[in-house]
Scaffold this motif. Structure first.
Motif, short mmCIF file in Angstrom:
data_model
loop_
_atom_site.label_atom_id
_atom_site.label_comp_id
_atom_site.label_asym_id
_atom_site.label_seq_id
_atom_site.Cartn_x
_atom_site.Cartn_y
_atom_site.Cartn_z
N CYS A 123 37.06 65.27 -44.12
CA CYS A 123 38.40 64.98 -43.60
C CYS A 123 38.73 63.49 -43.77
O CYS A 123 39.80 63.13 -44.26
N CYS A 124 37.78 62.67 -43.34
CA CYS A 124 38.00 61.21 -43.40
C CYS A 124 38.04 60.71 -44.83
O CYS A 124 38.84 59.84 -45.18
N THR A 125 37.17 61.25 -45.67
CA THR A 125 37.11 60.84 -47.07
C THR A 125 38.40 61.20 -47.80
O THR A 125 38.98 60.38 -48.53
N ILE A 126 38.86 62.43 -47.61
CA ILE A 126 40.08 62.88 -48.28
C ILE A 126 41.29 62.11 -47.78
O ILE A 126 42.18 61.73 -48.55
N GLY A 127 41.34 61.85 -46.47
CA GLY A 127 42.45 61.05 -45.94
C GLY A 127 42.51 59.69 -46.59
O GLY A 127 43.59 59.21 -47.00
N SER A 128 41.35 59.05 -46.72
CA SER A 128 41.27 57.74 -47.35
C SER A 128 41.61 57.81 -48.83
O SER A 128 42.40 57.02 -49.36
N LEU A 129 41.03 58.80 -49.51
CA LEU A 129 41.19 58.94 -50.95
C LEU A 129 42.62 59.27 -51.35
O LEU A 129 43.07 58.92 -52.45
N SER A 130 43.34 59.90 -50.45
CA SER A 130 44.72 60.29 -50.77
C SER A 130 45.67 59.10 -50.85
O SER A 130 46.74 59.20 -51.46
N VAL A 131 45.28 57.97 -50.25
CA VAL A 131 46.18 56.80 -50.23
C VAL A 131 45.56 55.54 -50.82
O VAL A 131 46.24 54.54 -51.00
N SER A 132 44.25 55.59 -51.11
CA SER A 132 43.58 54.39 -51.62
C SER A 132 42.45 54.76 -52.56
O SER A 132 41.71 55.72 -52.32
N LEU A 133 42.32 53.99 -53.63
CA LEU A 133 41.23 54.21 -54.58
C LEU A 133 40.08 53.23 -54.36
O LEU A 133 39.16 53.16 -55.16
N ASP A 134 40.14 52.49 -53.26
CA ASP A 134 39.10 51.52 -52.92
C ASP A 134 37.83 52.27 -52.50
O ASP A 134 37.79 52.91 -51.45
N LYS A 135 36.78 52.18 -53.33
CA LYS A 135 35.55 52.92 -53.07
C LYS A 135 34.85 52.46 -51.80
O LYS A 135 34.22 53.25 -51.09
N ASN A 136 34.96 51.17 -51.51
CA ASN A 136 34.33 50.64 -50.31
C ASN A 136 34.95 51.24 -49.04
O ASN A 136 34.25 51.65 -48.11
N ILE A 137 36.27 51.33 -49.04
CA ILE A 137 36.97 51.93 -47.90
C ILE A 137 36.62 53.41 -47.77
O ILE A 137 36.38 53.92 -46.67
N MET A 138 36.59 54.09 -48.91
CA MET A 138 36.26 55.51 -48.91
C MET A 138 34.87 55.74 -48.32
O MET A 138 34.64 56.65 -47.51
N GLN A 139 33.90 54.90 -48.72
CA GLN A 139 32.54 55.02 -48.20
C GLN A 139 32.47 54.72 -46.71
O GLN A 139 31.72 55.36 -45.97
N GLN A 140 33.28 53.76 -46.26
CA GLN A 140 33.34 53.45 -44.84
C GLN A 140 33.82 54.66 -44.04
O GLN A 140 33.26 55.01 -43.00
N MET A 141 34.87 55.30 -44.53
CA MET A 141 35.42 56.45 -43.84
C MET A 141 34.51 57.67 -43.95
O MET A 141 34.43 58.48 -43.01
N GLU A 142 33.82 57.81 -45.05
CA GLU A 142 32.85 58.90 -45.21
C GLU A 142 31.74 58.78 -44.17
O GLU A 142 31.38 59.75 -43.50
#
Length: 267
Positions: A123-142
């Motif tokens: 849920c958190c990863t997809i939410g982040s990925l839907s609005v940002s391509l920043d891998k660091n942010i995606m990993q943080q939310m994952e």
């Protein structure tokens, strides 16, 4: 929080896919667990038998996958496909351990990470990925999703000993031979004779209401609940720590409120 309040169609599609997959998994779980109640009402399998329930679950699963494919959201599809795989692995591992009852805390956390935390992480990863391509942010939310997911499952396990579980009677996990954290801690921290009594109770007397109550009381007296609560708060605090990466905002405050709700809820 990630995009300062801006969402797009991919965000809504991602949320829809998650809800479809989640609902499908709940329907299938009720078939696997032979559970006839879901949140206080009759489950799909109780109303229309297992064949219909399995097919409805499969239909919802395919609808979720096709929603991503139809809009070329292959990055979102990859995340949710991995989550479905891990959820299945977690369920199989739990069934295996329920047969042998040879489970330690490390295995328990592996099971709940796959069964529960992986979906919340998705849920958190997809939410982040839907609005940002920043891998660091995606990993943080994952990572955030995994942490709060584990805290959520420990809280759910504690309901088996409190009598506050909505739609599920106290002791249902023991009845289903599910090795939850309070029970695992107690089994691994009691005398040999007491351990034998506990395992025999779960294997042979798990449907005996009187015996189940005795097991619950024994777990409470031996600190099983206290240990589980301590672990739950550790994961809660780690999740809060994960959010320190992001600047203060109403969205961050909402997530912090959600974290507190996860451990304070009564159902």
């Amino acid at each position: 929080m990630v995009s300062k309040g801006r969402v797009n169609d991919r965000t809504y599609r991602g949320a829809s896919v998650i809800e479809l997959i989640h609902t499908a998994s709940l329907i299938h779980d009720d078939v696997v667990d032979d559970s006839h109640m879901r949140r206080g009402v009759l489950s799909v399998n109780a109303m229309w038998k297992n064949k219909i329930a399995v097919l409805v679950g499969d239909f919802l699963l395919s609808k979720g996958m096709l929603l991503s494919i139809d809009y070329d959201d292959f990055d979102l599809l990859k995340v949710i496909s991995k989550a479905v795989r891990e959820m299945s692995e977690g369920e199989l591992l739990q069934i295996e351990k329920a047969q042998k009852l040879d489970i330690d805390e490390e295995t328990y956390f592996e099971i709940i990470k796959k069964k529960t935390a992986t979906l919340i992480s998705a849920c958190c990863t997809i939410g982040s990925l839907s609005v940002s391509l920043d891998k660091n942010i995606m990993q943080q939310m994952e990572s955030f999703g995994y942490l709060i997911g584990i805290a959520f499952q420990i809280k759910d396990d504690l309901f088996d000993y409190s009598g506050k579980r909505l739609g599920k009677p106290t002791g249902i996990d023991i009845k289903e031979k599910k090795m939850t954290l309070p029970l695992i801690y107690t089994i691994n921290n009691c005398k040999k004779s007491e351990k034998k009594w506990l395992i025999t109770s779960i294997k042979k007397y798990n449907k005996d209401k009187k015996r189940v109550k005795e097991v619950i009381q024994f777990v409470i007296e031996r600190g099983g609940l206290s240990h589980a609560e301590k672990k739950m708060y550790e994961y809660k605090n780690k999740a809060l720590k994960q959010l320190e990466y992001f600047p203060n905002s109403p969205y961050k405050s909402s997530l912090e409120m959600m974290i507190n709700y996860v451990v304070e809820r009564e159902k």
